[in-house]
Design an enzyme around this catalytic site. Structure first.
Site, mmCIF file in Angstrom:
data_model
loop_
_atom_site.group_PDB
_atom_site.id
_atom_site.type_symbol
_atom_site.label_atom_id
_atom_site.label_comp_id
_atom_site.label_asym_id
_atom_site.label_seq_id
_atom_site.Cartn_x
_atom_site.Cartn_y
_atom_site.Cartn_z
ATOM 1 N N GLY A 14 59.490 32.849 2.813
ATOM 2 C CA GLY A 14 60.774 33.061 2.134
ATOM 3 C C GLY A 14 61.904 32.972 3.145
ATOM 4 N N GLY A 16 65.053 32.279 3.152
ATOM 5 C CA GLY A 16 66.389 32.194 2.565
ATOM 6 C C GLY A 16 67.348 33.063 3.350
ATOM 7 N N GLY A 19 65.199 36.259 4.941
ATOM 8 C CA GLY A 19 64.149 35.762 5.826
ATOM 9 C C GLY A 19 64.699 34.879 6.933
ATOM 10 N N ASN A 104 64.212 43.631 -2.450
ATOM 11 C CA ASN A 104 64.817 44.763 -3.141
ATOM 12 C C ASN A 104 63.870 45.286 -4.207
ATOM 13 O OD1 ASN A 104 67.368 45.343 -1.983
ATOM 14 N ND2 ASN A 104 68.248 43.504 -2.915
ATOM 15 N N LYS A 183 68.833 52.590 -2.687
ATOM 16 C CA LYS A 183 69.119 51.148 -2.567
ATOM 17 C C LYS A 183 69.099 50.506 -3.953
ATOM 18 C CE LYS A 183 70.212 47.313 -0.886
ATOM 19 N NZ LYS A 183 69.516 46.158 -0.390
ATOM 20 N N ASN A 187 71.884 48.200 -6.016
ATOM 21 C CA ASN A 187 71.567 46.923 -6.681
ATOM 22 C C ASN A 187 71.802 46.984 -8.191
ATOM 23 O OD1 ASN A 187 68.949 46.732 -4.343
ATOM 24 N ND2 ASN A 187 70.667 45.321 -4.382
ATOM 25 N N SER A 253 72.747 38.866 -3.550
ATOM 26 C CA SER A 253 71.671 37.880 -3.716
ATOM 27 C C SER A 253 71.673 37.304 -5.139
ATOM 28 C CB SER A 253 70.322 38.510 -3.381
ATOM 29 O OG SER A 253 70.141 39.723 -4.080
ATOM 30 N N GLU A 265 66.774 37.963 -10.292
ATOM 31 C CA GLU A 265 65.760 38.981 -9.980
ATOM 32 C C GLU A 265 66.003 40.190 -10.916
ATOM 33 O OE1 GLU A 265 66.155 40.326 -5.940
ATOM 34 O OE2 GLU A 265 64.031 40.051 -5.538
HETATM 35 N N1 LIG Z 1 70.803 38.390 0.222
HETATM 36 C C1 LIG Z 1 71.022 39.672 0.483
HETATM 37 O O1 LIG Z 1 72.102 40.058 0.970
HETATM 38 C C2 LIG Z 1 69.954 40.690 0.240
HETATM 39 C C3 LIG Z 1 68.769 40.372 -0.400
HETATM 40 N N2 LIG Z 1 67.791 41.337 -0.519
HETATM 41 C C4 LIG Z 1 66.526 41.035 -1.168
HETATM 42 O O2 LIG Z 1 65.775 40.196 -0.299
HETATM 43 C C5 LIG Z 1 64.881 39.363 -1.059
HETATM 44 C C6 LIG Z 1 65.149 37.902 -0.678
HETATM 45 O O3 LIG Z 1 66.457 37.606 -1.107
HETATM 46 P P1 LIG Z 1 67.320 36.417 -0.489
HETATM 47 O O4 LIG Z 1 66.965 36.183 0.917
HETATM 48 O O5 LIG Z 1 68.723 36.717 -0.829
HETATM 49 O O6 LIG Z 1 66.803 35.211 -1.395
HETATM 50 P P2 LIG Z 1 67.011 33.635 -1.176
HETATM 51 O O7 LIG Z 1 67.006 33.064 -2.540
HETATM 52 O O8 LIG Z 1 68.176 33.393 -0.292
HETATM 53 O O9 LIG Z 1 65.705 33.194 -0.400
HETATM 54 C C7 LIG Z 1 64.452 33.207 -0.986
HETATM 55 C C8 LIG Z 1 63.609 32.196 -0.260
HETATM 56 O O10 LIG Z 1 62.290 32.279 -0.779
HETATM 57 C C9 LIG Z 1 61.763 30.974 -0.744
HETATM 58 N N3 LIG Z 1 60.604 30.873 -1.620
HETATM 59 C C10 LIG Z 1 60.508 31.125 -2.932
HETATM 60 N N4 LIG Z 1 59.263 30.902 -3.374
HETATM 61 C C11 LIG Z 1 58.545 30.497 -2.297
HETATM 62 C C12 LIG Z 1 57.202 30.103 -2.098
HETATM 63 N N5 LIG Z 1 56.326 30.099 -3.098
HETATM 64 N N6 LIG Z 1 56.810 29.720 -0.863
HETATM 65 C C13 LIG Z 1 57.686 29.719 0.176
HETATM 66 N N7 LIG Z 1 58.979 30.085 0.045
HETATM 67 C C14 LIG Z 1 59.397 30.474 -1.179
HETATM 68 C C15 LIG Z 1 62.924 30.102 -1.184
HETATM 69 O O11 LIG Z 1 62.632 28.785 -0.772
HETATM 70 P P3 LIG Z 1 63.417 27.473 -1.240
HETATM 71 O O12 LIG Z 1 64.564 27.371 -0.304
HETATM 72 O O13 LIG Z 1 62.389 26.410 -1.060
HETATM 73 O O14 LIG Z 1 63.835 27.691 -2.651
HETATM 74 C C16 LIG Z 1 64.064 30.751 -0.423
HETATM 75 O O15 LIG Z 1 64.212 30.171 0.842
HETATM 76 C C17 LIG Z 1 65.184 39.659 -2.537
HETATM 77 O O16 LIG Z 1 64.280 40.639 -3.010
HETATM 78 C C18 LIG Z 1 66.612 40.256 -2.483
HETATM 79 O O17 LIG Z 1 66.882 41.113 -3.560
HETATM 80 C C19 LIG Z 1 67.922 42.582 0.026
HETATM 81 C C20 LIG Z 1 69.077 42.930 0.662
HETATM 82 C C21 LIG Z 1 70.208 42.059 0.769
HETATM 83 C C1 LIG Z 2 73.313 45.601 -1.507
HETATM 84 C C2 LIG Z 2 73.336 44.089 -1.533
HETATM 85 C C3 LIG Z 2 74.398 43.665 -2.491
HETATM 86 C C4 LIG Z 2 73.669 43.686 -0.113
HETATM 87 O O1 LIG Z 2 73.695 42.345 0.067
HETATM 88 C C5 LIG Z 2 71.988 43.544 -1.888
HETATM 89 O O2 LIG Z 2 70.999 44.212 -1.716
HETATM 90 C C6 LIG Z 2 71.813 42.178 -2.448
HETATM 91 O O3 LIG Z 2 72.676 41.309 -2.244
HETATM 92 O O4 LIG Z 2 70.775 41.961 -3.095
#
Ligand SMILES: NC(=O)C1=CN([C@@H]2O[C@H](COP(=O)(O)OP(=O)(O)OC[C@H]3O[C@@H](n4cnc5c(N)ncnc54)[C@H](OP(=O)(O)O)[C@@H]3O)[C@@H](O)[C@H]2O)C=CC1
Ligand SMILES: CC(C)(CO)C(=O)C(=O)O
Length: 310
Positions: A14, A16, A19, A104, A183, A187, A253, A265
């Protein structure tokens, strides 16, 4: 100091916003071998951050069949993509593997149990804000005093040690349930409101939106208390104050999913609150309403994307 035997193999599934940031910062420190498990080739990663931009080469695998068991998996897909990550987890997990869940929501261990074999699941709470600017470029924003929270146990301490040198601050807590609910409360408002209004966090400066958030939070906090979280009597107000510490131009996100036309999500966040309310007999009319709107919007985005592909 890291000795040769402390060098671990870390696979990140992951790549994104969340990650990509941890992969880039771990790779920059170079104390461990970092492998990106991705669906499209990737050879570099850039992390933009206040302290200065980090640019690193990145080793990536695109085929789960090429993966072998590692010391750590960091799983940072959206919760609804956990199932589709199964082929990676199957190849990467052995009995000595730890799987840190960077997602999350609550119930990480239950979500992963059937997918990791004999590996150990290490739930984490992610506090930082991430934005994917391009497939190989992410923006990292700190929010609050820590980037992660973990349980104060052997696995939590091992996770903290793994991040040594990355400047990621890890909070260890004897009451992980309460922190996970806090948290989730954040969200409960941040993600649905930005996704449904299609606005970044500036939207929380509006008086009418603040009033709505307060009511959603009070309802969700009642569920959290019934689920065992030690929440303060004025938790809703505290969460609203925390939300307002984010910069107005920060997204969430779920907001980024709306912009990109990806599914939400919804079930792992608002859905988890509604489901816990049902389990404990606590009514959740506002969160239930949000869940319906999120599911309908998310399904509409999926249908529109499918129609475009035809
Ligand atoms: N963004 C934020 O600020 C925050 C996010 N979170 C949580 O973190 C988690 C990740 O969120 P976020 O990083 O924003 O999500 P993104 O959508 O930015 O990234 C998710 C990644 O997962 C990859 N992916 C999905 N399915 C697969 C698979 N089968 N094999 C390999 N890779 C895969 C996607 O790949 P592809 O590019 O190929 O689609 C993408 O790169 C979520 O639970 C979110 O709620 C928590 C705190 C803050
Ligand atoms: C709290 C917040 C909004 C921080 O980025 C989050 O967890 C998300 O974007 O999923």
């Amino acid at each position: 100091m890291t000795g040769p035997s402390d060098r671990k193999t870390i696979a990140i599934v992951g790549l994104g916003s969340i990650g990509g940031i941890i992969a880039g910062l771990l790779r920059a420190v170079d104390k461990h071998d970092v492998i990106a498990c991705v669906r499209r080739p990737l050879d570099r990663l850039t992390v933009e951050r206040a302290e200065g931009t980090v640019e690193v080469p990145q080793r990536a695998l695109t085929d789960p069949a090429a993966a072998t068991p590692v010391d750590w998996v960091l799983l940072s897909t959206k919760a609804q993509d956990t199932e589709s990550s199964a082929p990676w987890l199957q190849r990467l997990c052995g009995p000595r593997t730890r799987v840190a869940v960077l997602q999350n929501g609550i119930g990480h261990a239950e979500r992963l149990a059937s997918l990791v074999g004999a590996a150990t699941v290490v739930p984490t709470i992610v506090y930082y804000n991430g934005e994917r600017l391009a497939p190989d470029r992410v923006r990292f924003r700190r929010a609050g005093e820590h980037e992660f929270a973990v349980a104060d146990d052997t696995d939590g301490r091992a996770f903290e040690a793994l991040l040594d040198g990355t400047a990621m601050r890890v909070r260890r807590s004897a009451d992980f349930t309460t922190l996970a609910w806090r948290k989730l409360l954040l969200n409960a408002v941040a993600n649905p409101i930005t996704a449904l209004t299609l606005q970044r966090q500036a939207v929380f400066r509006r008086a009418d939106v603040k009033a709505l958030c307060r009511a959603i939070l009070e309802e969700a906090a009642n569920v959290g208390r019934a689920d065992g979280a030690q929440l303060a009597p004025d938790e809703a107000e505290l969460m609203l104050a925390t939300l307002l510490t984010y910069p107005p131009d920060a997204g969430t996100s779920m907001y980024f999913d709306r912009v990109a036309g990806r599914p939400f999500e919804a079930d792992a966040l608002t859905g988890a609150i509604v489901a816990a309310g049902e389990r404990h007999g606590v009514p959740t009319p506002l969160n239930g309403l949000l869940l319906t709107l999120l599911r309908a919007t998310s399904d509409g985005l999926r249908d529109a994307a499918q129609a475009e592909r035809r």
